[in-house]
Design a protein around this motif. Structure first.
Motif, PDB file in Angstrom:
ATOM      1  N   PHE A  53       0.812  -1.408  -0.278  1.00 36.56           N
ATOM      2  CA  PHE A  53      -0.357   0.184   0.438  1.00 36.56           C
ATOM      3  C   PHE A  53       0.764   1.292   0.216  1.00 36.56           C
ATOM      4  N   ALA A  54       0.838   1.941  -1.408  1.00 38.01           N
ATOM      5  CA  ALA A  54       1.550   3.248  -1.660  1.00 38.01           C
ATOM      6  C   ALA A  54       1.223   4.427  -0.903  1.00 38.01           C
ATOM      7  N   ALA A  55       1.407   5.576   0.421  1.00 35.43           N
ATOM      8  CA  ALA A  55       1.243   6.633   0.932  1.00 35.43           C
ATOM      9  C   ALA A  55       1.228   7.708  -0.465  1.00 35.43           C
ATOM     10  N   ALA A  56      -0.863   8.110  -0.965  1.00 29.94           N
ATOM     11  CA  ALA A  56      -0.189   8.163  -2.272  1.00 29.94           C
ATOM     12  C   ALA A  56      -0.839   9.884  -2.235  1.00 29.94           C
ATOM     13  N   GLU A  57      -1.313  10.265  -1.304  1.00 33.46           N
ATOM     14  CA  GLU A  57      -1.801  11.699  -1.173  1.00 33.46           C
ATOM     15  C   GLU A  57      -1.703  12.357   0.754  1.00 33.46           C
ATOM     16  N   MET A  58      -1.660  13.155   0.765  1.00 29.89           N
ATOM     17  CA  MET A  58      -1.351  14.425   1.551  1.00 29.89           C
ATOM     18  C   MET A  58      -2.822  14.456   2.117  1.00 29.89           C
ATOM     19  N   LEU A  59      -3.068  14.638   3.731  1.00 27.26           N
ATOM     20  CA  LEU A  59      -4.283  14.979   4.194  1.00 27.26           C
ATOM     21  C   LEU A  59      -4.061  15.931   4.904  1.00 27.26           C
ATOM     22  N   TYR A  60      -4.616  16.512   5.495  1.00 23.36           N
ATOM     23  CA  TYR A  60      -4.733  17.912   6.121  1.00 23.36           C
ATOM     24  C   TYR A  60      -5.872  18.232   6.756  1.00 23.36           C
ATOM     25  N   ASN A  61      -5.735  18.899   8.292  1.00 26.40           N
ATOM     26  CA  ASN A  61      -6.613  19.496   8.976  1.00 26.40           C
ATOM     27  C   ASN A  61      -6.747  20.778   8.162  1.00 26.40           C
ATOM     28  N   ASP A  62      -7.783  21.332   9.046  1.00 25.02           N
ATOM     29  CA  ASP A  62      -8.448  22.408   8.264  1.00 25.02           C
ATOM     30  C   ASP A  62      -7.500  24.387   8.286  1.00 25.02           C
ATOM     31  N   ASP A  63      -6.875  24.242   9.636  1.00 24.61           N
ATOM     32  CA  ASP A  63      -5.822  24.777   9.906  1.00 24.61           C
ATOM     33  C   ASP A  63      -4.389  24.824   9.490  1.00 24.61           C
ATOM     34  N   GLY A  64      -4.323  23.326   8.850  1.00 23.30           N
ATOM     35  CA  GLY A  64      -3.285  23.498   7.443  1.00 23.30           C
ATOM     36  C   GLY A  64      -2.487  22.420   7.971  1.00 23.30           C
ATOM     37  N   SER A  65      -2.629  22.102   8.758  1.00 20.04           N
ATOM     38  CA  SER A  65      -1.969  21.006   9.527  1.00 20.04           C
ATOM     39  C   SER A  65      -1.343  19.661   9.309  1.00 20.04           C
ATOM     40  N   VAL A  66      -0.661  18.400   8.405  1.00 20.62           N
ATOM     41  CA  VAL A  66      -0.153  17.351   8.299  1.00 20.62           C
ATOM     42  C   VAL A  66      -1.182  16.647   9.448  1.00 20.62           C
ATOM     43  N   LYS A  67      -2.235  16.170   8.644  1.00 22.82           N
ATOM     44  CA  LYS A  67      -3.400  14.941   9.656  1.00 22.82           C
ATOM     45  C   LYS A  67      -2.942  13.897   9.266  1.00 22.82           C
ATOM     46  N   GLY A  68      -2.284  13.356   7.928  1.00 21.60           N
ATOM     47  CA  GLY A  68      -2.430  11.893   7.345  1.00 21.60           C
ATOM     48  C   GLY A  68      -1.880  11.908   6.046  1.00 21.60           C
ATOM     49  N   VAL A  69      -2.130  10.077   5.991  1.00 23.52           N
ATOM     50  CA  VAL A  69      -2.003  10.077   4.473  1.00 23.52           C
ATOM     51  C   VAL A  69      -3.230   8.955   3.773  1.00 23.52           C
ATOM     52  N   ALA A  70      -3.188   9.036   3.103  1.00 21.46           N
ATOM     53  CA  ALA A  70      -3.593   8.268   2.246  1.00 21.46           C
ATOM     54  C   ALA A  70      -3.111   7.438   1.431  1.00 21.46           C
ATOM     55  N   THR A  71      -3.899   6.271   1.352  1.00 20.90           N
ATOM     56  CA  THR A  71      -3.129   5.437   0.466  1.00 20.90           C
ATOM     57  C   THR A  71      -4.141   5.171  -1.347  1.00 20.90           C
ATOM     58  N   GLY A  72      -3.159   4.830  -2.223  1.00 19.46           N
ATOM     59  CA  GLY A  72      -3.742   5.122  -3.379  1.00 19.46           C
ATOM     60  C   GLY A  72      -4.838   4.172  -3.420  1.00 19.46           C
ATOM     61  N   ASN A  73      -5.790   4.170  -4.762  1.00 19.61           N
ATOM     62  CA  ASN A  73      -6.856   3.275  -4.479  1.00 19.61           C
ATOM     63  C   ASN A  73      -6.270   2.210  -5.508  1.00 19.61           C
ATOM     64  N   LEU A  74      -6.738   0.754  -5.327  1.00 18.44           N
ATOM     65  CA  LEU A  74      -6.642   0.013  -5.775  1.00 18.44           C
ATOM     66  C   LEU A  74      -7.437  -0.514  -7.143  1.00 18.44           C
ATOM     67  N   GLY A  75      -7.424  -0.936  -8.368  1.00 16.96           N
ATOM     68  CA  GLY A  75      -8.361  -1.113  -9.113  1.00 16.96           C
ATOM     69  C   GLY A  75      -8.809   0.274 -10.380  1.00 16.96           C
ATOM     70  N   VAL A  76      -7.916   1.175 -10.818  1.00 15.76           N
ATOM     71  CA  VAL A  76      -8.298   2.267 -11.366  1.00 15.76           C
ATOM     72  C   VAL A  76      -7.898   1.603 -12.891  1.00 15.76           C
ATOM     73  N   GLY A  77      -8.194   1.755 -14.003  1.00 17.42           N
ATOM     74  CA  GLY A  77      -8.115   1.190 -15.040  1.00 17.42           C
ATOM     75  C   GLY A  77      -7.424   2.494 -15.305  1.00 17.42           C
ATOM     76  N   LYS A  78      -6.631   1.805 -16.542  1.00 16.17           N
ATOM     77  CA  LYS A  78      -6.101   2.969 -17.427  1.00 16.17           C
ATOM     78  C   LYS A  78      -6.463   4.888 -17.945  1.00 16.17           C
ATOM     79  N   ASP A  79      -7.941   5.151 -18.058  1.00 17.72           N
ATOM     80  CA  ASP A  79      -9.157   5.526 -18.036  1.00 17.72           C
ATOM     81  C   ASP A  79      -9.476   6.617 -16.812  1.00 17.72           C
ATOM     82  N   GLY A  80      -8.652   6.214 -15.912  1.00 20.73           N
ATOM     83  CA  GLY A  80      -8.962   6.613 -14.976  1.00 20.73           C
ATOM     84  C   GLY A  80     -10.017   6.494 -13.946  1.00 20.73           C
ATOM     85  N   GLN A  81     -11.044   5.391 -14.745  1.00 21.83           N
ATOM     86  CA  GLN A  81     -12.205   4.562 -14.066  1.00 21.83           C
ATOM     87  C   GLN A  81     -11.696   3.939 -12.961  1.00 21.83           C
ATOM     88  N   PRO A  82     -13.242   3.744 -12.006  1.00 22.30           N
ATOM     89  CA  PRO A  82     -12.618   2.874 -10.957  1.00 22.30           C
ATOM     90  C   PRO A  82     -13.590   0.855 -12.369  1.00 22.30           C
TER      91      PRO A  82
END
Length: 466
Positions: A53-82
Motif C-alpha cells: 500500500f503506497a502513501a499516495a495523497e496528503m491529508l490536512y487539517n483545517d488549520d493547514g497541519s498534516v492530518k495523515g496520508v491516504a493510500t492509493g486506490n486499487l483497481g483503477v483503469g487506464k482511463d482513470g475509472q474504477p
C-alpha cells in the motif's frame, strides 16, 4: 581507492584514504535483507506494517497541519475509472506523521513546496546510482573487500565514481554513480556504468561470473547546505527524504536510522505531553547536537567541490577530508555553495559532443530491457501511468528540439522512447511498466515537466539480495 584512466589505474595508498571511506569493522550486507528482518522485529513489538500500500495523497487539517496520508486506490483503469476490482484507499491518520520515502519522495516534494521548507537553502543536488549483483568465480571472491573508483569513464568536468563490494557466497555488488548536474544531454548514466565494467580493474573480477540482479536509485547528496527545514505542523522528514546522506562516505542508511530515532523521540515526548499536529522542534534541535550533524558538517562541501571537476575536487576534498582532520581541524572553515539546480544544467545538444557507446556483449555489458527484466519490476498494466506530464507538448517542442530527447538516455530502464508517427513527426512514448522508481526523470527533466506519482500499491522493482 582507484583513480582510473582508460586502461590504467592509480591505487591510492591506504594512509591517504580519508577516514570517511574506511570501513574496518563493518559488515557488507544486503540492505533489502536487513529491512525485511527489521520489519519482523517491528511487528513483534506491535508495529503495524502495510506492505503493498503506497502513501499516495496528503491529508490536512483545517488549520493547514498534516492530518495523515491516504493510500492509493486499487483497481483503477487506464482511463482513470474504477474497474470491477476497484478498492478505495485507506486514510491513515496520526497526531504526527513521519515521512521516510527516500530520495525525491513524492509526498516529501509536496511538503517541501507547501511549507517552503527549502527557503534560504542551496538547491538540492542528486546523483543516480546504478547497481548490479553478480555471482563470481569462487577463486576471485574476497569477502569484505571494498573498491571505490574515480575518473574514467567520466571526463574531468563530469562527476562519476564506481564501487564494488565483495559479499559472502561468491557474490559482489557493484555500481556506478553519476552526478545529475552533468551538462551534456548526450550522456547516458546507464551506458557509462556498462563502460566502467570493461575497465581491466573491474573486468578481472567479473569475467567468468554471472549477473543476477539490477537496480537503480537517485541519491540525495547536497548535504547540510541543501538540507531543508525538517519539521512542519503535524510531521517531519527523516533520512534521504530530507537529504541526510553523507556523500563523502556514500552512505545514508545510518543517517536514516539516526534521524528516525531522533524524530521518534521528539514525537513520543510530544504525544505523552498531550500535544498533536504542531511542530516537533525538539527533533532538529537534537540533530544539531548529534554526532550525525558533526559528521555531515565535515563533509558539507564534498559534492559542491565535485561539481568543479575531478582534479580540483580531488585536491580540495583531500584537504578537507584527510589533511584538516590530521591537523586537528574537525570541519572546514569555509563553505562552498551550490546555486544551480540539477535540471537547469543541461546545455543544448547542438553545443555538446555526441557520445558513441559500444553495443552490449551480453556477457559483461547489457542493454536496458535485459537489465529491467532481472530487477523483477512489475506494474499492473491497466492502471493509469504513474509518470505524468504537466504539458504533453513539451517533450517534443523543447526536450527533443533543444536537448535531443535526454529522457531517453538518463532513464536507466528504457521508460522514455521517442517514436515516429505516420506523418514523420515524433512523439514521446512512456513505457511506465519498465519503471524501477529511481526518480531520475522527476529530477533531471530540464523543464520539470515530468512528475513521478505513486503507482498502484506493490508496483515496481522487487529486488532480491540487493
Amino acid at each position: 581507492m582507484l583513480f582510473l584512466s582508460r586502461s590504467g589505474k592509480i591505487n591510492t595508498p591506504q594512509f591517504l584514504i580519508p577516514e570517511s571511506l574506511h570501513n574496518e569493522g563493518n559488515f557488507v550486507v544486503s540492505l533489502g535483507n536487513v529491512v525485511r528482518w527489521l520489519g519482523q522485529q517491528a511487528e513483534a513489538l506491535g508495529v503495524e506494517i502495510f506492505p503493498g500500500f503506497a502513501a499516495a495523497e496528503m491529508l490536512y487539517n483545517d488549520d493547514g497541519s498534516v492530518k495523515g496520508v491516504a493510500t492509493g486506490n486499487l483497481g483503477v483503469g487506464k482511463d482513470g475509472q474504477p474497474t470491477d476490482h476497484f478498492q478505495l484507499g485507506m486514510e491513515l491518520l496520526g497526531k504526527y506523521t513521519i515521512f521516510a520515502e527516500g530520495s525525491r519522495g513524492h509526498l516529501g516534494r509536496q511538503l517541501i513546496s507547501k511549507y517552503k521548507l527549502d527557503e534560504g537553502r542551496d538547491p538540492q543536488t542528486y546523483a543516480l546510482g546504478i547497481k548490479e549483483l553478480w555471482e563470481i568465480d569462487p577463486a576471485k571472491a574476497r569477502p569484505g573487500h571494498v573498491v571505490h573508483s574515480l575518473g574514467w569513464p567520466m571526463d574531468n568536468a563530469t562527476y562519476g565514481g564506481g564501487f564494488l563490494y565483495h559479499l559472502e557466497e561468491n557474490k559482489v555488488t557493484l555500481g556506478f554513480i553519476t552526478g545529475l548536474e552533468y551538462s551534456n544531454p548526450w550522456l547516458s548514466p546507464f551506458e557509462e556504468m556498462q563502460r566502467w565494467k570493461t575497465h581491466p580493474a573491474i573486468l578481472q573480477v567479473l569475467e567468468g561470473g554471472k549477473r543476477i540482479g539490477y537496480g537503480a536509485r537517485s541519491i540525495t547528496c547536497g548535504g547540510l547546505m541543501s538540507l531543508p527545514k525538517t519539521v512542519f505542523p503535524g510531521g517531519a522528514l527523516v533520512g534521504c527524504e530530507a537529504g541526510f546522506l553523507n556523500f563523502a562516505r556514500i552512505k545514508g542508511s545510518h543517517a536514516a536510522i539516526k534521524t528516525g530515532m531522533l524524530a521518534a523521540e521528539a514525537a513520543y515526548a510530544a504525544v505523552t505531553s498531550g500535544r498533536q499536529h504542531d511542530e516537533l522542534a525538539d527533533y532538529p534541535q537534537a540533530f544539531a547536537k548529534s554526532w550525525l550533524f558533526d559528521e555531515l558538517d565535515v563533509s558539507r562541501n564534498t559534492k559542491q567541490w565535485m561539481k568543479k571537476g575531478l582534479a580540483l575536487s580531488s585536491i580540495m576534498n583531500g584537504i578537507e577530508l584527510w589533511m584538516l582532520p590530521k591537523l586537528g581541524i574537525k570541519a572546514p572553515p569555509w563553505t562552498i555553495h551550490n546555486r544551480v539546480a540539477d535540471h537547469a544544467t543541461l546545455k543544448s545538444a547542438a553545443d555538446c559532443p555526441q557520445i558513441a557507446y559500444p553495443k552490449p556483449d551480453n556477457k559483461i555489458t547489457f542493454d536496458r530491457l535485459t537489465s529491467v527484466f532481472i530487477s523483477n519490476t512489475n506494474h499492473e498494466e491497466q492502471q493509469p501511468a504513474h509518470l505524468t506530464l504537466k504539458d504533453a507538448s513539451v517533450p517534443v517542442s523543447i526536450n527533443l528540439a533543444t536537448y535531443a530527447g535526454p529522457e531517453a538516455r538518463y532513464c536507466p530502464a528504457g521508460v522514455y522512447e521517442y517514436v515516429k508517427n505516420s506523418d514523420d513527426t515524433s512523439r514521446l512514448q512512456i513505457n511506465a511498466q519498465n519503471c524501477v522508481h529511481c526518480k531520475t526523470c522527476d529530477i533531471k527533466d530540464p523543464t520539470q515537466n515530468i512528475v513521478w506519482v505513486t503507482p498502484e500499491g506493490g508496483g515496481g522493482p522487487n529486488y532480491a539480495g540487493m
